[in-house]
Design a protein around this motif. Structure first.
Motif, short mmCIF file in Angstrom:
data_model
loop_
_atom_site.label_atom_id
_atom_site.label_comp_id
_atom_site.label_asym_id
_atom_site.label_seq_id
_atom_site.Cartn_x
_atom_site.Cartn_y
_atom_site.Cartn_z
N LEU A 225 0.83 -1.20 0.00
CA LEU A 225 0.00 0.00 0.00
C LEU A 225 0.87 1.25 0.00
O LEU A 225 0.60 2.21 -0.74
CB LEU A 225 -0.92 0.00 1.22
CG LEU A 225 -1.97 -1.13 1.28
CD1 LEU A 225 -2.70 -1.10 2.62
CD2 LEU A 225 -2.97 -0.99 0.14
N GLN A 226 1.90 1.26 0.81
CA GLN A 226 2.78 2.42 0.88
C GLN A 226 3.53 2.62 -0.43
O GLN A 226 3.75 3.76 -0.88
CB GLN A 226 3.76 2.26 2.04
CG GLN A 226 3.10 2.41 3.40
CD GLN A 226 4.05 2.12 4.56
OE1 GLN A 226 4.92 1.25 4.44
NE2 GLN A 226 3.88 2.81 5.67
N ASP A 227 3.92 1.51 -1.06
CA ASP A 227 4.65 1.62 -2.32
C ASP A 227 3.76 2.22 -3.40
O ASP A 227 4.17 3.14 -4.12
CB ASP A 227 5.15 0.24 -2.75
CG ASP A 227 6.08 0.33 -3.96
OD1 ASP A 227 6.87 1.29 -4.02
OD2 ASP A 227 6.00 -0.54 -4.83
N PHE A 228 2.54 1.72 -3.52
CA PHE A 228 1.63 2.25 -4.54
C PHE A 228 1.21 3.68 -4.21
O PHE A 228 1.04 4.51 -5.11
CB PHE A 228 0.40 1.36 -4.68
CG PHE A 228 0.68 0.07 -5.41
CD1 PHE A 228 1.21 0.08 -6.69
CD2 PHE A 228 0.40 -1.15 -4.82
CE1 PHE A 228 1.48 -1.11 -7.37
CE2 PHE A 228 0.66 -2.34 -5.48
CZ PHE A 228 1.20 -2.33 -6.76
N ALA A 229 1.05 4.01 -2.93
CA ALA A 229 0.69 5.37 -2.55
C ALA A 229 1.78 6.36 -2.91
O ALA A 229 1.52 7.55 -3.14
CB ALA A 229 0.39 5.43 -1.06
N GLY A 230 3.03 5.88 -2.96
CA GLY A 230 4.15 6.75 -3.31
C GLY A 230 4.37 6.90 -4.79
O GLY A 230 5.29 7.63 -5.21
N ASP A 231 3.58 6.23 -5.60
CA ASP A 231 3.74 6.31 -7.05
C ASP A 231 3.21 7.65 -7.57
O ASP A 231 2.39 8.30 -6.92
CB ASP A 231 2.99 5.15 -7.72
CG ASP A 231 3.34 5.02 -9.19
OD1 ASP A 231 4.42 4.45 -9.48
OD2 ASP A 231 2.55 5.48 -10.03
N ARG A 232 3.66 8.02 -8.78
CA ARG A 232 3.22 9.29 -9.35
C ARG A 232 1.81 9.20 -9.94
O ARG A 232 1.23 10.21 -10.32
CB ARG A 232 4.21 9.73 -10.44
CG ARG A 232 5.47 10.36 -9.85
CD ARG A 232 6.51 10.63 -10.91
NE ARG A 232 7.20 9.40 -11.31
CZ ARG A 232 8.20 9.38 -12.19
NH1 ARG A 232 8.60 10.49 -12.77
NH2 ARG A 232 8.79 8.24 -12.49
N SER A 233 1.27 8.01 -10.01
CA SER A 233 -0.12 7.87 -10.43
C SER A 233 -1.03 8.29 -9.27
O SER A 233 -0.57 8.54 -8.16
CB SER A 233 -0.40 6.43 -10.81
OG SER A 233 -0.23 5.59 -9.69
N VAL A 234 -2.34 8.35 -9.53
CA VAL A 234 -3.31 8.65 -8.48
C VAL A 234 -3.70 7.33 -7.82
O VAL A 234 -4.12 6.38 -8.48
CB VAL A 234 -4.56 9.34 -9.07
CG1 VAL A 234 -5.59 9.56 -7.97
CG2 VAL A 234 -4.17 10.66 -9.71
N THR A 235 -3.51 7.25 -6.50
CA THR A 235 -3.87 6.05 -5.75
C THR A 235 -4.94 6.41 -4.73
O THR A 235 -4.73 7.30 -3.90
CB THR A 235 -2.65 5.45 -5.03
OG1 THR A 235 -1.62 5.17 -5.99
CG2 THR A 235 -3.03 4.16 -4.32
N ARG A 236 -6.07 5.72 -4.82
CA ARG A 236 -7.15 5.93 -3.84
C ARG A 236 -7.43 4.60 -3.15
O ARG A 236 -7.29 3.52 -3.76
CB ARG A 236 -8.41 6.46 -4.51
CG ARG A 236 -8.26 7.86 -5.05
CD ARG A 236 -9.62 8.52 -5.29
NE ARG A 236 -10.37 7.82 -6.32
CZ ARG A 236 -10.23 8.04 -7.63
NH1 ARG A 236 -9.36 8.95 -8.05
NH2 ARG A 236 -10.93 7.40 -8.52
#
Length: 525
Positions: free
Chosen positions: A417-428
């Motif tokens: 979750l933390q890895d995807f939240a740190g991506d430049r894409s929009v993560t909800r």
């Protein structure tokens, strides 16, 4: 009926050894004792005096000084075995024990078990192909000669080892021997023991080889038994229950482990704490008991890993160098449904599919059999999916030709979750907060191997608060992570409140969100 000759290697606590010998021989079994020659002579005299009238007890015909990792442990075992073979012609099985072992089944159960299983029980894994050795020396144990004790003569041990390595002084493993490895706690049939002893007399080359290997008690019997007995007659397991910590130290059992030990699919357990007097008393009475029914649940190892693993938080999936600059894409939106009750999340996902056209995938990082398209092999195992998570997600976006994608994750996947939240894409994210009844937690414990059908009520009662607190802890970690776009659905909330969370999460109208939330079966167990 099976009659067991116990092979006992010991070096301390003469009172415990005397009691152990008396307990195990009281029902007609035998014992051969090797008491370390470096131990207190008065203790050995005390043992011999206390057991002098017990004709079911004998002693190794030669006593030697033993050292950890040395050949002396194997030689002491062979001396005790030779004495047992000569002294007890009626013995059908030979069972290796230490002074810290105690029976966790009755003699009646133990004898019937051995009668029903005409096989040798010894861990015997391929030395080079298996992962039995986790760290440290492997091939070096065999190809170099080890003359010194690593613990008491450390300088000599490593000087000798480094000199041999520097000058390439190696040796070959005997051509017709496949070296095996495993626990030293075995139970062998009489015929097998006699074959092993014959082998030791005939194959002096093999004996010379093992005398200078390191930690031969993990390889000698394991190798020779596999050499003289057909593999179909070997059960590659020990009948002694033992566990090790992450630091390689054996787990010690205490008074409150009685029910746990009885429920394991083993005949003995090691190590019993010297202070566990009540446990020793109860187990001592158990061996002579008749008519005892055992409920085998065998959850001990998985339960220990679960309980000791709590709180060890780290980045389980470190980012690979080729993913440092990777991104799912600035214009893409990854929506993650987080829920411990997977069936609830799957129902919500199904309702989302019915109301929207957004591709939605279930627990792709938690369930191996989650349906996925063929992505060139990256999707085949959970390990690959986790290691290449961003690449996997990019390929899924491309496969579905979409800029919006929904996936489910377990609350325990906070690193992902933390890895995807740190991506430049929009993560909800949408966390679904569920209630956990005792019945649900028991079912969860059984599904993940922490308990079984035969787990005692007392064990479950002690386990449930820990599991419940673990789930609360996972939810707290998600909250403490401070994710920017995190919504929450609650089992106890009304459809209107949950519809607001869904509308914000999915970026859909309140009417469509309410259509999803109003389904009355979403939270049913």
């Amino acid at each position: 009926m099976a009659k067991i000759a116990y092979i006992l290697l010991c070096h301390k606590d003469p009172e415990a050894i005397i009691k152990q010998a008396q307990r195990l021989t009281a029902v007609g079994d035998y014992m051969s004792i090797h008491f370390d020659a470096s131990a207190n002579p008065a203790h050995y005299a005390q043992i011999k005096d206390a057991l002098k009238d017990n004709d079911h007890v004998t002693y190794a015909h030669k006593r030697i000084k033993c050292g950890w990792g040395e050949w002396s442990l194997v030689q002491a075992t062979l001396y005790a075995v030779e004495s047992a073979v000569d002294a007890f012609p009626k013995a059908t099985h030979f069972y290796m024990l230490s002074g810290d072992c105690m029976a966790v089944k009755s003699a009646e159960y133990t004898h019937q078990f051995l009668d029903d299983n005409d096989a040798d029980f010894i861990e015997s894994f391929d030395y080079f192909e298996s992962d039995w050795i986790k760290t440290g020396m492997k091939e070096e144990r065999l190809i170099y000669r080890h003359f010194f004790n690593e613990r008491t003569q450390k300088w000599r041990f490593y000087t000798s080892f480094n000199m041999q390595r520097k000058f390439g002084i190696t040796r070959d493993i005997p051509d017709d021997i496949q070296v095996m490895i495993g626990s030293q706690w075995w139970c062998l049939r009489r015929r097998t023991v006699e074959w092993v002893l014959d082998f030791t007399r005939q194959r002096k080359d093999v004996m010379r080889f093992f005398r200078t290997t390191w930690i031969p008690d993990e390889t000698f019997f394991q190798t020779i038994v596999r050499h003289v007995v057909p593999k179909e007659e070997i059960r590659t397991r020990t009948l002694t229950f033992l566990m090790f910590t992450d630091y390689g130290m054996p787990v010690t059992f205490y008074d409150d482990h009685y029910d746990l030990l009885l429920s394991q699919d083993f005949l003995f357990a090691r190590k019993i704490s010297p202070e566990a007097k009540d446990l020793k008393r109860r187990l001592g009475l158990l061996y002579a008991a008749v008519g005892v029914q055992f409920k085998i649940s065998n959850e001990g190892t998985s339960l220990f890993k679960f309980l000791t693993g709590r709180g060890r938080i780290g980045r389980r999936f470190g980012m690979r160098f080729w993913e440092t600059e990777s991104t799912l894409g600035r214009e893409r939106e990854l929506m993650i449904v987080i829920c411990k009750k997977w069936h609830v999340a799957k129902r919500v996902l199904e309702r989302i599919r019915q109301v929207t056209n957004v591709p939605a995938l279930e627990y792709i990082f938690n369930e191996e059999d989650t349906p996925l398209p063929d992505l060139g092999g990256i999707q085949k195992t959970l390990g690959k999916r986790a290691r290449h998570r961003r690449a996997l997600m990019r390929m899924l976006f491309d496969y579905y030709e979409t800029d919006k994608l929904i996936v489910c994750m377990d609350p325990g996947n906070v690193d992902l979750l933390q890895d995807f939240a740190g991506d430049r894409s929009v993560t909800r994210m949408l966390e679904i907060d569920c209630g956990f009844s005792d019945d649900y937690l028991i079912g969860h414990a059984m599904r993940v191997g922490l308990a079984g059908d035969q787990t005692s009520t007392d064990t479950l009662e002690r386990l449930l608060p820990t599991i419940r607190n673990d789930m609360i802890f996972e939810s707290d970690r998600i909250r403490d992570a401070g994710f920017e776009n995190l919504e929450k659905m609650r089992e106890g909330a009304g459809a209107e409140e949950n519809a607001k969370a869904l509308a914000s999460f999915l970026r859909i109208s309140p009417e469509k969100a309410f259509e999803i939330a109003q389904a009355d079966y979403l939270f049913s167990d």
